[in-house]
Design a protein around this motif. Structure first.
Motif, PDB file in Angstrom:
ATOM      1  N   ALA A  15      34.957 -44.757  47.629  1.00  0.00           N
ATOM      2  CA  ALA A  15      36.311 -44.278  47.914  1.00  0.00           C
ATOM      3  C   ALA A  15      36.770 -44.589  49.329  1.00  0.00           C
ATOM      4  O   ALA A  15      37.977 -44.625  49.594  1.00  0.00           O
ATOM      5  CB  ALA A  15      36.390 -42.774  47.669  1.00  0.00           C
ATOM      6  N   THR A  16      35.836 -44.807  50.235  1.00  0.00           N
ATOM      7  CA  THR A  16      36.209 -45.029  51.634  1.00  0.00           C
ATOM      8  C   THR A  16      36.045 -46.478  52.085  1.00  0.00           C
ATOM      9  O   THR A  16      36.229 -46.784  53.258  1.00  0.00           O
ATOM     10  CB  THR A  16      35.388 -44.112  52.571  1.00  0.00           C
ATOM     11  OG1 THR A  16      33.983 -44.397  52.416  1.00  0.00           O
ATOM     12  CG2 THR A  16      35.638 -42.647  52.257  1.00  0.00           C
ATOM     13  N   TYR A  18      37.138 -50.384  52.583  1.00  0.00           N
ATOM     14  CA  TYR A  18      38.435 -50.996  52.824  1.00  0.00           C
ATOM     15  C   TYR A  18      38.778 -51.907  51.649  1.00  0.00           C
ATOM     16  O   TYR A  18      37.949 -52.698  51.205  1.00  0.00           O
ATOM     17  CB  TYR A  18      38.404 -51.808  54.111  1.00  0.00           C
ATOM     18  CG  TYR A  18      39.778 -52.127  54.650  1.00  0.00           C
ATOM     19  CD1 TYR A  18      40.600 -51.121  55.134  1.00  0.00           C
ATOM     20  CD2 TYR A  18      40.251 -53.429  54.676  1.00  0.00           C
ATOM     21  CE1 TYR A  18      41.859 -51.394  55.625  1.00  0.00           C
ATOM     22  CE2 TYR A  18      41.513 -53.726  55.164  1.00  0.00           C
ATOM     23  CZ  TYR A  18      42.320 -52.706  55.644  1.00  0.00           C
ATOM     24  OH  TYR A  18      43.573 -52.990  56.130  1.00  0.00           O
ATOM     25  N   ARG A  55      33.675 -48.397  59.252  1.00  0.00           N
ATOM     26  CA  ARG A  55      34.507 -47.225  58.976  1.00  0.00           C
ATOM     27  C   ARG A  55      33.819 -45.952  59.418  1.00  0.00           C
ATOM     28  O   ARG A  55      32.585 -45.852  59.435  1.00  0.00           O
ATOM     29  CB  ARG A  55      34.833 -47.143  57.485  1.00  0.00           C
ATOM     30  CG  ARG A  55      33.581 -47.197  56.614  1.00  0.00           C
ATOM     31  CD  ARG A  55      33.905 -47.528  55.143  1.00  0.00           C
ATOM     32  NE  ARG A  55      32.797 -48.210  54.517  1.00  0.00           N
ATOM     33  CZ  ARG A  55      32.160 -47.791  53.421  1.00  0.00           C
ATOM     34  NH1 ARG A  55      32.535 -46.689  52.803  1.00  0.00           N
ATOM     35  NH2 ARG A  55      31.152 -48.467  52.925  1.00  0.00           N
ATOM     36  N   ALA A  57      34.342 -42.002  58.250  1.00  0.00           N
ATOM     37  CA  ALA A  57      35.023 -41.044  57.390  1.00  0.00           C
ATOM     38  C   ALA A  57      34.763 -39.644  57.944  1.00  0.00           C
ATOM     39  O   ALA A  57      33.615 -39.268  58.177  1.00  0.00           O
ATOM     40  CB  ALA A  57      34.512 -41.149  55.959  1.00  0.00           C
ATOM     41  N   ARG A 106      39.592 -38.288  56.035  1.00  0.00           N
ATOM     42  CA  ARG A 106      40.331 -39.287  56.807  1.00  0.00           C
ATOM     43  C   ARG A 106      39.363 -40.400  57.179  1.00  0.00           C
ATOM     44  O   ARG A 106      38.270 -40.128  57.686  1.00  0.00           O
ATOM     45  CB  ARG A 106      40.949 -38.676  58.058  1.00  0.00           C
ATOM     46  CG  ARG A 106      41.571 -39.726  58.982  1.00  0.00           C
ATOM     47  CD  ARG A 106      42.375 -39.126  60.112  1.00  0.00           C
ATOM     48  NE  ARG A 106      43.728 -38.800  59.663  1.00  0.00           N
ATOM     49  CZ  ARG A 106      44.777 -38.703  60.484  1.00  0.00           C
ATOM     50  NH1 ARG A 106      44.632 -38.892  61.772  1.00  0.00           N
ATOM     51  NH2 ARG A 106      45.971 -38.400  60.017  1.00  0.00           N
ATOM     52  N   ALA A 138      43.265 -44.244  56.829  1.00  0.00           N
ATOM     53  CA  ALA A 138      43.699 -43.862  55.488  1.00  0.00           C
ATOM     54  C   ALA A 138      43.228 -42.451  55.152  1.00  0.00           C
ATOM     55  O   ALA A 138      42.225 -41.964  55.692  1.00  0.00           O
ATOM     56  CB  ALA A 138      43.162 -44.833  54.444  1.00  0.00           C
ATOM     57  N   VAL A 140      41.999 -39.934  51.954  1.00  0.00           N
ATOM     58  CA  VAL A 140      41.402 -39.973  50.623  1.00  0.00           C
ATOM     59  C   VAL A 140      41.417 -38.570  50.033  1.00  0.00           C
ATOM     60  O   VAL A 140      40.892 -37.629  50.642  1.00  0.00           O
ATOM     61  CB  VAL A 140      39.956 -40.511  50.678  1.00  0.00           C
ATOM     62  CG1 VAL A 140      39.280 -40.377  49.325  1.00  0.00           C
ATOM     63  CG2 VAL A 140      39.941 -41.967  51.139  1.00  0.00           C
ATOM     64  N   ARG A 156      40.820 -47.599  44.397  1.00  0.00           N
ATOM     65  CA  ARG A 156      40.845 -48.133  45.770  1.00  0.00           C
ATOM     66  C   ARG A 156      41.564 -49.475  45.836  1.00  0.00           C
ATOM     67  O   ARG A 156      42.401 -49.705  46.702  1.00  0.00           O
ATOM     68  CB  ARG A 156      39.410 -48.278  46.273  1.00  0.00           C
ATOM     69  CG  ARG A 156      39.292 -48.809  47.694  1.00  0.00           C
ATOM     70  CD  ARG A 156      37.845 -49.125  48.028  1.00  0.00           C
ATOM     71  NE  ARG A 156      37.350 -50.300  47.315  1.00  0.00           N
ATOM     72  CZ  ARG A 156      36.297 -50.297  46.496  1.00  0.00           C
ATOM     73  NH1 ARG A 156      35.617 -49.191  46.266  1.00  0.00           N
ATOM     74  NH2 ARG A 156      35.916 -51.414  45.897  1.00  0.00           N
ATOM     75  N   GLN A 161      44.212 -45.317  48.239  1.00  0.00           N
ATOM     76  CA  GLN A 161      44.106 -44.752  49.586  1.00  0.00           C
ATOM     77  C   GLN A 161      45.492 -44.685  50.223  1.00  0.00           C
ATOM     78  O   GLN A 161      46.293 -45.607  50.082  1.00  0.00           O
ATOM     79  CB  GLN A 161      43.173 -45.611  50.441  1.00  0.00           C
ATOM     80  CG  GLN A 161      41.742 -45.652  49.933  1.00  0.00           C
ATOM     81  CD  GLN A 161      40.957 -46.808  50.520  1.00  0.00           C
ATOM     82  OE1 GLN A 161      41.510 -47.851  50.838  1.00  0.00           O
ATOM     83  NE2 GLN A 161      39.645 -46.650  50.631  1.00  0.00           N
ATOM     84  N   GLN A 162      45.766 -43.618  50.931  1.00  0.00           N
ATOM     85  CA  GLN A 162      47.076 -43.436  51.560  1.00  0.00           C
ATOM     86  C   GLN A 162      46.977 -43.832  53.036  1.00  0.00           C
ATOM     87  O   GLN A 162      46.468 -43.073  53.864  1.00  0.00           O
ATOM     88  CB  GLN A 162      47.543 -41.996  51.412  1.00  0.00           C
ATOM     89  CG  GLN A 162      47.731 -41.556  49.963  1.00  0.00           C
ATOM     90  CD  GLN A 162      48.758 -42.408  49.242  1.00  0.00           C
ATOM     91  OE1 GLN A 162      49.911 -42.495  49.646  1.00  0.00           O
ATOM     92  NE2 GLN A 162      48.335 -43.044  48.141  1.00  0.00           N
ATOM     93  N   PHE A 163      47.473 -45.027  53.361  1.00  0.00           N
ATOM     94  CA  PHE A 163      47.368 -45.529  54.720  1.00  0.00           C
ATOM     95  C   PHE A 163      48.509 -45.033  55.606  1.00  0.00           C
ATOM     96  O   PHE A 163      49.628 -44.805  55.144  1.00  0.00           O
ATOM     97  CB  PHE A 163      47.365 -47.056  54.712  1.00  0.00           C
ATOM     98  CG  PHE A 163      46.048 -47.647  54.285  1.00  0.00           C
ATOM     99  CD1 PHE A 163      45.051 -47.889  55.217  1.00  0.00           C
ATOM    100  CD2 PHE A 163      45.806 -47.945  52.959  1.00  0.00           C
ATOM    101  CE1 PHE A 163      43.837 -48.413  54.833  1.00  0.00           C
ATOM    102  CE2 PHE A 163      44.584 -48.485  52.559  1.00  0.00           C
ATOM    103  CZ  PHE A 163      43.595 -48.717  53.508  1.00  0.00           C
TER     104      PHE A 163
END
Length: 253
Positions: A15-16, A18, A55, A57, A106, A138, A140, A156, A161-163
């Motif tokens: 889910a996290t 890219y 990343r 998270a 996040r 983003a 999640v 994904r 994902q909401q960027f």
């Protein structure tokens, strides 16, 4: 409240990650085709740095996990996998002070570059220095973590994902004291060349040399551009190497 010990790490990893970014011109077996991504409105031009995708998270309780492009490497308290990885060394001191979300997860996305991370590292450093730049953030929804892994992957890759918007991303970088990948300016979409030769020249003109050199020994050749709308609804990459290779092939026909 969610916590990393209560969720499946495989689900969290998926889910996290890219999501894939298309090339500005469609690519087929290494050759670009005369079929560009359609942009509208203002387009933000940024430098694409040739390093490794990383990343961090972060959860509302301040817990965090650090990952490379494909796998989770380290969590606060040394709970995950490989704390010796270059990505972990680069981001560990930063991870614990990143702003936490009010809810959900996040994800801060970085390009870690230099040292011997990629063959292009010599373009950024002559002394094996390591740097990093933030390029996206983003959110999640934790409910996604309960889905089967194939569904998470599809979610994904199809924009789940909401960027953050460009303005929100700039604010997040300032609040966290992090440098973004270099912003080269904004242009109207109708100013972008749509032909292959035009875009090759455009990239060379907009970014003749890298803006993220870590020392005076850097070679300076840039990887290319990332083009994105201000709301990040459309994003694409234009790599120098792709255009050079394509134009050589076309010239040899």
């Amino acid at each position: 409240m969610i916590n990393f010990d209560a969720v499946g790490l495989a689900a969290l990893n998926s889910a996290t990650k890219y999501p894939s970014i298309p090339t500005f011109h469609e690519i087929d077996r290494g050759t670009l085709l005369d079929n560009p991504v359609a942009f509208a409105g203002d387009v933000v031009l940024t430098e694409k740095v040739d390093g490794t995708n990383a990343r961090v998270a972060v959860l509302p309780d301040g817990d965090y996990v650090i990952g490379s492009r494909e796998e989770l490497l380290h969590a606060r308290g040394d709970r995950v996998i490989d704390p010796t990885h270059t990505v972990v060394h680069a981001l560990a001191s930063l991870a614990g002070r990143l702003a936490v979300p009010a809810s959900g997860v996040r994800v801060y996305f970085f390009e870690v570059y230099g040292a011997k991370i990629t063959p292009a590292s010599k373009q950024y450093t002559g002394s094996r220095a390591v740097g990093f730049r933030l390029f996206d953030v983003a959110a999640v929804d934790p409910a996604v973590l309960e889905r089967p892994r194939p569904e998470i992957s599809s979610w994904r890759e199809h924009g789940g994902q909401q960027f953050l918007t460009e303005e929100e991303l700039a604010l997040a970088a300032t609040e966290n004291g992090i440098e973004l990948t270099p912003r080269l300016g904004r242009v109207s979409a109708d100013q972008l060349p749509t032909d292959l030769a035009g875009m090759q020249h455009y990239v060379a003109t907009q970014l003749p040399t890298t803006r993220v050199a870590l020392d005076n020994g850097a070679g300076g050749r840039p990887e290319g551009l990332v083009l994105r709308t201000t709301d990040r609804s459309v994003i694409a990459k234009a790599r120098v190497e792709d255009y050079d290779r394509t134009m050589r092939r076309l010239a040899g026909r």
